[in-house]
Design an enzyme around this catalytic site. Sequence first.
Site, PDB file in Angstrom:
ATOM      1  N   ARG A 386       0.811  -1.214   0.000  1.00  0.00           N
ATOM      2  CA  ARG A 386       0.000   0.000   0.000  1.00  0.00           C
ATOM      3  C   ARG A 386       0.849   1.271   0.000  1.00  0.00           C
ATOM      4  NH1 ARG A 386      -4.154  -1.779   4.649  1.00  0.00           N
ATOM      5  NH2 ARG A 386      -2.219  -2.707   5.377  1.00  0.00           N
ATOM      6  N   GLU A 423       7.525  -7.705  15.923  1.00  0.00           N
ATOM      7  CA  GLU A 423       7.014  -8.257  17.178  1.00  0.00           C
ATOM      8  C   GLU A 423       6.835  -9.767  17.104  1.00  0.00           C
ATOM      9  OE1 GLU A 423       3.558  -6.800  14.648  1.00  0.00           O
ATOM     10  OE2 GLU A 423       5.555  -6.110  15.222  1.00  0.00           O
TER      11      GLU A 423
END
Length: 502
Positions: A386, A423
Amino acid sequence: MGIEFQGGAVFTTPKNVSASVTQVEQYAEEASGHDAIVQKLGDGSMRIQVAGTGTEQSDQIKDELAKDLKVQAESINAELVGPSWGDQIANKAWQGLGIFLVLVVIYLAIAFEWRMALAAFVALIHDITITVGIYALVGFEVTPGTVIGLLTILGYSLYDTVVVFDSLKEQTKDITKQTRWTYGEIANRSINSTLVRSVNTTVVALLPVAGLLFIGGGVLGAGMLNDISLSLFVGLAAGAYSSIFIATPLVADLKEREPQMKALKKRVLAKRAQAAAKGESRRRTPPTSRSTTSRRTPPRPWSAPAASPRPVPGAAADPREAPVTDIQELLLSRIRDVADYPKPGVVFKDITPLLADPAAFTALTDALAETAERTGATKVVGLEARGFILGAPVALRAGLGFIPVRKAGKLPGATLGQAYDLEYGSAEIEVHAEDLTADDRVLVVDDVLATGGTAEASVRLIRRAGARVAGLAVLMELGFLGGRARVEPALDGAPLHALLTV
């Protein structure tokens, strides 16, 4: 050469003899007629080495020493070392060194190339020469411990050299497909990328060796420790030096003699000369298709385009007719919340309706283009997926060049990569570094700033490619994930602009 190599006798006196080391050395030289090396051992006894003596001479020396030291001759232990045994040790040492060097050259020629093998061989010869030279200067004995130390440092030196070569091999892959760096410059970057690691490794290795040399050998008087630790100490330091200042520069010099590398250097210099000729006169010229109606300076954050947009199914109203006074209201009205996606408890922000609305998408593109102009950007980088959708039209609106940053393995040709932690694991992004120059100011564009891992990595990647970072601009910042705190140190003062904050 130590007694093990040239033959001789070793005498060990009883404990706590009354004479000093200097006196015992004088007694031994008078008795033998040869130079003697005397060392006081930890239990108080004396170790006396006399080179070039046979069995008959050793008995006579032993008796003379007993008289001078006023002890029984039987209490002095005598050991004879024949010169033939020393010759065998020396020959084995030379054989071991020769076999080692041959295997190293063969391995490096296969794993890398013959130029690197030759450079590593020269670096190893340098390390041996420096170590032997230091031995000659300080006057230490050359013993089997010395040989052990010499063979050991070759391994350390080679290890450092191979680490740099491996980095160089990786960074010069498909080097002829780019026109930004010469081989010598990439070699310099390879050294820089491994320099801190090489220095740290060498310092950590030198600390215990220094303890052996200065405490074990100097304070405690352990002779064999001196022989081994001096060669290790000098060789480790020389090995770190040679891998940085001798091996890699020699490889670069040999490679740049190749016709294809000469041609590459000519292309790189020509491109730089062309860029330098433009100099400060480089200006961003807006494309002719960019109308004054859509790019006029509005009295508020967003002004609708002159052309009437096609209504979007499900949209409340035409934004030109609605009392829209802030671009944020328009953008928020075109972002759809999708509950429990991609897993229960998560609300997904879907920007598809925003991209489908010509008015909203134009407003978004205009706002980001204004940010590009305000930061003085010369190029726009769009992050994977995007980020491309937003970055490309922003670059078009602002009249700038557009460069994609993609995940590793998706860009053809020579690329520059940057790994980073997420993460849930790790990832790597890459860019065509040849598309960026030192004169470029780059605006990074993405749709969402979440944990900040990808944005931080892209900022560091742009700087590694040699360009400057003008700032980071995103449609939406998820403030509860703390991405801003991670990215801002990497931006180093460059602005971070988010149109929306959730």
